[in-house]
Scaffold this motif. Structure first.
Motif, PDB file in Angstrom:
ATOM      1  N   ALA A 222       0.870  -1.184   0.013  1.00 43.79           N
ATOM      2  CA  ALA A 222       0.058   0.053  -0.025  1.00 43.79           C
ATOM      3  C   ALA A 222       0.917   1.265  -0.034  1.00 43.79           C
ATOM      4  CB  ALA A 222      -1.113  -0.030   1.182  1.00 43.79           C
ATOM      5  N   SER A 223       2.362   1.177   0.104  1.00 46.10           N
ATOM      6  CA  SER A 223       2.973   2.253   0.219  1.00 46.10           C
ATOM      7  C   SER A 223       3.280   3.011  -1.124  1.00 46.10           C
ATOM      8  CB  SER A 223       4.283   1.931   0.801  1.00 46.10           C
ATOM      9  OG  SER A 223       5.037   1.281   0.101  1.00 46.10           O
ATOM     10  N   SER A 224       2.945   2.344  -2.266  1.00 45.76           N
ATOM     11  CA  SER A 224       3.115   3.145  -3.480  1.00 45.76           C
ATOM     12  C   SER A 224       2.497   2.552  -4.620  1.00 45.76           C
ATOM     13  CB  SER A 224       4.607   3.003  -3.854  1.00 45.76           C
ATOM     14  OG  SER A 224       5.025   1.770  -4.268  1.00 45.76           O
ATOM     15  N   GLY A 225       2.449   3.037  -5.712  1.00 40.60           N
ATOM     16  CA  GLY A 225       1.758   2.450  -6.996  1.00 40.60           C
ATOM     17  C   GLY A 225       0.413   1.985  -6.889  1.00 40.60           C
TER      18      GLY A 225
ATOM     19  N   GLY B 124      -2.348 -10.420  -9.980  1.00 40.77           N
ATOM     20  CA  GLY B 124      -1.689 -11.226 -10.785  1.00 40.77           C
ATOM     21  C   GLY B 124      -0.945 -10.278 -11.798  1.00 40.77           C
ATOM     22  N   SER B 125      -1.061 -10.957 -12.999  1.00 43.52           N
ATOM     23  CA  SER B 125      -0.285  -9.987 -14.194  1.00 43.52           C
ATOM     24  C   SER B 125      -0.606 -10.580 -15.612  1.00 43.52           C
ATOM     25  CB  SER B 125       1.260 -10.048 -13.872  1.00 43.52           C
ATOM     26  OG  SER B 125       1.693  -9.156 -15.092  1.00 43.52           O
ATOM     27  N   ALA B 126      -0.784  -9.878 -16.400  1.00 41.91           N
ATOM     28  CA  ALA B 126      -0.787 -10.129 -17.709  1.00 41.91           C
ATOM     29  C   ALA B 126       0.780 -10.545 -18.128  1.00 41.91           C
ATOM     30  CB  ALA B 126      -1.088  -8.995 -18.851  1.00 41.91           C
TER      31      ALA B 126
ATOM     32  N   ALA C 261       2.752  -2.452   4.236  1.00 40.97           N
ATOM     33  CA  ALA C 261       3.852  -2.399   3.367  1.00 40.97           C
ATOM     34  C   ALA C 261       5.107  -1.964   4.373  1.00 40.97           C
ATOM     35  CB  ALA C 261       3.979  -1.126   2.469  1.00 40.97           C
ATOM     36  N   ARG C 262       6.339  -2.214   3.877  1.00 40.45           N
ATOM     37  CA  ARG C 262       7.536  -2.109   4.787  1.00 40.45           C
ATOM     38  C   ARG C 262       8.071  -0.671   5.085  1.00 40.45           C
ATOM     39  NH1 ARG C 262      11.443  -5.172   1.105  1.00 40.45           N
ATOM     40  NH2 ARG C 262      10.390  -3.816  -0.380  1.00 40.45           N
ATOM     41  N   SER C 263       7.494   0.308   4.279  1.00 42.86           N
ATOM     42  CA  SER C 263       8.121   1.735   4.544  1.00 42.86           C
ATOM     43  C   SER C 263       7.289   2.476   5.334  1.00 42.86           C
ATOM     44  CB  SER C 263       8.005   2.552   2.906  1.00 42.86           C
ATOM     45  OG  SER C 263       8.856   1.600   2.139  1.00 42.86           O
ATOM     46  N   GLU C 264       7.370   2.447   6.401  1.00 39.20           N
ATOM     47  CA  GLU C 264       6.373   3.095   7.342  1.00 39.20           C
ATOM     48  C   GLU C 264       6.407   4.484   7.153  1.00 39.20           C
ATOM     49  OE1 GLU C 264       7.602   2.236  11.574  1.00 39.20           O
ATOM     50  OE2 GLU C 264       5.601   2.995  12.253  1.00 39.20           O
TER      51      GLU C 264
ATOM     52  N   ALA D  90      -5.214  -8.529 -13.344  1.00 42.55           N
ATOM     53  CA  ALA D  90      -4.091  -8.692 -14.030  1.00 42.55           C
ATOM     54  C   ALA D  90      -4.028  -7.657 -15.107  1.00 42.55           C
ATOM     55  CB  ALA D  90      -4.391 -10.096 -14.663  1.00 42.55           C
ATOM     56  N   PRO D  91      -2.956  -6.796 -14.632  1.00 38.79           N
ATOM     57  CA  PRO D  91      -2.654  -5.709 -15.495  1.00 38.79           C
ATOM     58  C   PRO D  91      -1.629  -5.791 -16.563  1.00 38.79           C
ATOM     59  CG  PRO D  91      -1.834  -5.138 -13.098  1.00 38.79           C
ATOM     60  CD  PRO D  91      -2.431  -6.460 -13.476  1.00 38.79           C
ATOM     61  N   GLY D  92      -1.720  -5.055 -17.638  1.00 36.35           N
ATOM     62  CA  GLY D  92      -0.588  -5.050 -18.422  1.00 36.35           C
ATOM     63  C   GLY D  92       0.443  -3.809 -17.717  1.00 36.35           C
ATOM     64  N   MET D  93       1.236  -3.483 -18.467  1.00 37.05           N
ATOM     65  CA  MET D  93       2.273  -2.538 -17.961  1.00 37.05           C
ATOM     66  C   MET D  93       1.951  -1.325 -17.223  1.00 37.05           C
ATOM     67  SD  MET D  93       5.776  -2.532 -19.031  1.00 37.05           S
ATOM     68  CE  MET D  93       6.006  -3.005 -21.228  1.00 37.05           C
ATOM     69  N   VAL D  94       2.199  -0.987 -16.037  1.00 41.15           N
ATOM     70  CA  VAL D  94       1.573   0.031 -15.070  1.00 41.15           C
ATOM     71  C   VAL D  94       2.669   1.122 -14.777  1.00 41.15           C
ATOM     72  CG1 VAL D  94      -0.033   0.628 -13.113  1.00 41.15           C
ATOM     73  CG2 VAL D  94      -0.036  -1.612 -13.998  1.00 41.15           C
ATOM     74  N   ASN D  95       2.348   2.378 -14.886  1.00 46.74           N
ATOM     75  CA  ASN D  95       3.224   3.140 -14.489  1.00 46.74           C
ATOM     76  C   ASN D  95       3.506   3.484 -13.070  1.00 46.74           C
ATOM     77  OD1 ASN D  95       4.782   4.999 -16.298  1.00 46.74           O
ATOM     78  ND2 ASN D  95       2.989   6.039 -17.184  1.00 46.74           N
ATOM     79  N   THR D  96       4.381   2.731 -12.627  1.00 46.97           N
ATOM     80  CA  THR D  96       4.609   2.733 -10.891  1.00 46.97           C
ATOM     81  C   THR D  96       6.155   2.783 -10.892  1.00 46.97           C
ATOM     82  OG1 THR D  96       4.703   0.307 -10.778  1.00 46.97           O
ATOM     83  CG2 THR D  96       2.632   1.546 -10.545  1.00 46.97           C
ATOM     84  N   ALA D  97       6.713   2.419  -9.474  1.00 48.05           N
ATOM     85  CA  ALA D  97       7.954   2.421  -9.184  1.00 48.05           C
ATOM     86  C   ALA D  97       8.658   1.137  -9.778  1.00 48.05           C
ATOM     87  CB  ALA D  97       8.297   2.531  -7.807  1.00 48.05           C
TER      88      ALA D  97
ATOM     89  N   VAL E 108      11.301 -15.749 -14.225  1.00 46.84           N
ATOM     90  CA  VAL E 108      11.041 -16.310 -13.025  1.00 46.84           C
ATOM     91  C   VAL E 108       9.761 -15.185 -12.490  1.00 46.84           C
ATOM     92  CG1 VAL E 108      11.728 -16.779 -10.724  1.00 46.84           C
ATOM     93  CG2 VAL E 108      13.187 -17.274 -12.880  1.00 46.84           C
ATOM     94  N   TYR E 109       9.812 -13.876 -12.998  1.00 54.13           N
ATOM     95  CA  TYR E 109       8.990 -13.138 -12.349  1.00 54.13           C
ATOM     96  C   TYR E 109       7.732 -13.654 -12.959  1.00 54.13           C
ATOM     97  CZ  TYR E 109       5.571  -9.177 -12.079  1.00 54.13           C
ATOM     98  OH  TYR E 109       4.647  -8.353 -12.124  1.00 54.13           O
ATOM     99  N   GLY E 110       7.602 -13.643 -14.438  1.00 54.36           N
ATOM    100  CA  GLY E 110       6.113 -14.113 -15.044  1.00 54.36           C
ATOM    101  C   GLY E 110       5.702 -15.285 -14.522  1.00 54.36           C
TER     102      GLY E 110
END
Ligand code: NJP
Length: 223
Positions: A10-13, A134-136, A33-36, A176-183, A146-148
């Motif tokens: 929940a800390s980004s994207g 998930g992911s496209a 998330a880890r980033s408090e 399941a999104p395609g590519m997303v503009n995030t970090a 391995v990510y896929g």
């Protein structure tokens, strides 16, 4: 009564965008998330119907504590969005590093299982809803095989978890999104989805009538 959504990553994207959209739709949100520092900033933006729950999805104990804390604060948990995940440009087979594969599997696969295991006792009490990212890329192997494959696991697991949850009236959805503009990717590109677009898909699935289950949403940029 106001419903409550637990979100990992929940800390980004996508996770942060979903927190904003869920608050607008009237949900309480628990932000994991880890980033408090980032979670605290998001709670300041969203107000007292948002709760920062710092932790790592590779720790079942930290997830159990966060879920208990969320239930204590808002009285129950209606939905959990297992969205935390990491990519690895170098997660290919021939040039990949086995220690990096293990780390990726620990976060993307074990982290998902931990999140579901921590959430389900709470969800059961409310015929609740489990959602996961998930992911496209499970089909096209970006960024690395391995990510896929780790994202392919999400889809395989969700279909089976849905059967487990049906026994008590629970629902399960994969976004399941395609590519997303995030970090997640370094470069910004105009032809990617925006995290807010993915958040809209999450809210659509969340707010579907209880008698209907949105099983999978594939969301791709039109061009
Ligand atoms: O990326 P990003 P996205 N424990 O990097 C958290 C999938 N996806 O929003 O812990 C707990 O902005 C991290 O927080 P922090 C992707 O596979 C993406 O794009 O503070 N949390 C951050 O909040 C992933 O499953 C695309 O560093 C952990 C969040 O995860 C999901 O979308 C396409 C953690 C990552 O946010 C969200 O990624 C697609 C841990 N161990 C699927 N490790 C895409 N962007 O193109 C990380 O199909 N986090």
């Amino acid at each position: 009564t106001t419903k409550t959504l637990f979100i990992t990553g929940a800390s980004s994207g996508i996770g942060a965008a979903t927190a904003r959209a869920a608050r607008l739709a009237g949900w309480n949100v628990g932000l994991f998330a880890r980033s408090e520092d980032k979670l605290t900033a998001l709670v300041e933006e969203l107000g007292d119907r948002a709760l920062a729950l710092p932790g790592d999805v590779t720790s079942l104990d930290e997830l159990n504590q966060a879920m208990a804390n969320l239930r204590h604060t808002y009285g129950g948990v209606d939905a959990a969005f297992a969205n935390a995940g990491m990519g690895l440009e170098t997660a290919g087979t021939e040039h990949g590093d086995p220690d990096e594969w293990r780390r990726l599997i620990d976060v993307n696969i074990v982290g998902l299982l931990n999140t579901a295991k921590a959430a389900i006792p709470h969800l059961r009490a409310r015929k609740g809803h489990m959602l996961m990212t998930g992911s496209a890329a499970g089909r096209v192997h970006i960024p690395g095989s391995v990510y896929g494959a780790s994202k392919w696991f999400v889809h395989g697991y969700a279909g089976n978890l849905a059967e487990e949850m049906k026994e008590w009236g629970g629902r399960c959805t994969v976004i399941a999104p395609g590519m997303v503009n995030t970090a997640f990717f370094d470069e910004e590109k105009p032809d990617k989805l925006q995290p807010e677009d993915v958040a809209d898909a999450v809210i659509f699935a969340l707010e579907a009538k209880q008698r209907n289950t949105v099983r999978e949403i594939f969301l791709m940029p039109s061009d």
